[in-house]
Design a protein around this motif. Structure first.
Motif, PDB file in Angstrom:
ATOM      1  N   SER A 183      11.253   5.318  33.735  1.00 17.67           N
ATOM      2  CA  SER A 183      10.791   4.972  32.275  1.00 17.67           C
ATOM      3  C   SER A 183      11.221   3.227  32.058  1.00 17.67           C
ATOM      4  O   SER A 183      12.376   3.168  32.377  1.00 17.67           O
ATOM      5  CB  SER A 183      11.425   5.983  31.337  1.00 17.67           C
ATOM      6  OG  SER A 183      10.822   7.338  31.729  1.00 17.67           O
ATOM      7  N   TRP A 186      19.005  11.688  30.707  1.00 15.97           N
ATOM      8  CA  TRP A 186      18.509  12.056  29.407  1.00 15.97           C
ATOM      9  C   TRP A 186      17.248  12.956  29.378  1.00 15.97           C
ATOM     10  O   TRP A 186      16.525  13.366  28.376  1.00 15.97           O
ATOM     11  CB  TRP A 186      18.221  10.945  28.595  1.00 15.97           C
ATOM     12  CG  TRP A 186      19.662  10.519  27.866  1.00 15.97           C
ATOM     13  CD1 TRP A 186      20.537  10.845  27.758  1.00 15.97           C
ATOM     14  CD2 TRP A 186      19.593   9.166  27.138  1.00 15.97           C
ATOM     15  NE1 TRP A 186      21.569   9.961  27.355  1.00 15.97           N
ATOM     16  CE2 TRP A 186      20.776   9.010  26.724  1.00 15.97           C
ATOM     17  CE3 TRP A 186      18.604   8.296  26.675  1.00 15.97           C
ATOM     18  CZ2 TRP A 186      21.340   7.870  25.777  1.00 15.97           C
ATOM     19  CZ3 TRP A 186      19.030   7.169  26.003  1.00 15.97           C
ATOM     20  CH2 TRP A 186      20.194   6.872  25.277  1.00 15.97           C
ATOM     21  N   ALA A 217      19.598   1.904  34.032  1.00 12.84           N
ATOM     22  CA  ALA A 217      18.527   2.512  32.967  1.00 12.84           C
ATOM     23  C   ALA A 217      17.663   3.732  33.767  1.00 12.84           C
ATOM     24  O   ALA A 217      17.669   4.776  33.171  1.00 12.84           O
ATOM     25  CB  ALA A 217      17.536   1.608  32.568  1.00 12.84           C
ATOM     26  N   ALA A 238      18.091   7.269  32.199  1.00 14.70           N
ATOM     27  CA  ALA A 238      16.556   8.108  31.918  1.00 14.70           C
ATOM     28  C   ALA A 238      16.960   9.380  32.672  1.00 14.70           C
ATOM     29  O   ALA A 238      16.578  10.256  32.034  1.00 14.70           O
ATOM     30  CB  ALA A 238      15.511   7.279  32.504  1.00 14.70           C
ATOM     31  N   ILE A 266      13.266   4.912  26.952  1.00 14.78           N
ATOM     32  CA  ILE A 266      14.579   5.313  27.167  1.00 14.78           C
ATOM     33  C   ILE A 266      15.026   5.221  25.591  1.00 14.78           C
ATOM     34  O   ILE A 266      15.804   6.269  25.018  1.00 14.78           O
ATOM     35  CB  ILE A 266      15.442   4.609  28.199  1.00 14.78           C
ATOM     36  CG1 ILE A 266      15.020   4.772  29.520  1.00 14.78           C
ATOM     37  CG2 ILE A 266      16.845   4.854  27.879  1.00 14.78           C
ATOM     38  CD1 ILE A 266      15.650   3.588  30.427  1.00 14.78           C
TER      39      ILE A 266
END
Length: 161
Positions: A77, A71, A64, A68, A82
């Protein structure tokens, strides 16, 4: 690494949490039925699954974090952030479904854990009370195997028999 990998890791974590839920249900049934001899085995199985859940959670957190960053949001985060940053397409909906399932299963696990803890505390109190009362009951057997009521003190013996 990317969204597919994160989704796969979330599936794995969900499966492990469902297995944990099942094992807690088993433990609950054992506690309710009084089958205390199996509690240590059930507890060991739960601990093994918790280790796997922890490892899966770490893997998911790492994935994750990378997603993150890809992105353009903070690597620390939470999954909710997310999801908000997901590009147009199905990923927002897929990740939202994973998060909802994780929350639901975690809530059920928490409820069962608390119920099992109450049963274990009650059993512990009952055992402590029973042990405390053993010293006062003179009808019990003593360490030598004789009844405690007759194993101490003087005895009157009728020699005329």
């Amino acid at each position: 690494m990317g969204t597919n990998e994160l989704s796969a890791l979330l599936w794995k974590e969900r499966e492990l949490l469902e297995l944990l839920h099942f094992k807690l249900e088993e433990e609950h049934l054992l506690l309710v039925s009084g089958k205390s001899q199996w509690i240590p085995l059930a507890t060991r199985e739960i601990e093994n699954i918790l280790e796997k859940v922890h490892a899966a959670g770490l893997s998911r957190a790492l994935e994750a974090s990378q997603l993150a960053s890809n992105w353009g949001i903070d690597a620390a985060s939470p999954l909710t952030r997310i999801i908000e940053a997901a590009p147009p397409g199905p990923w927002n909906e897929i990740l939202t479904a994973h998060l909802a399932a994780l929350r639901d299963t975690t809530a059920e696990i928490t409820r069962l854990r608390d119920a099992n803890e109450q049963y274990l505390r009650a059993a512990y109190r009952s055992t402590q009370e029973t042990l405390a009362n053993l010293g006062e009951d003179t009808s019990l057997y003593g360490p030598s195997g004789a009844s405690a009521a007759f194993s101490t003190g003087a005895h009157i013996i009728d020699t005329n028999l």
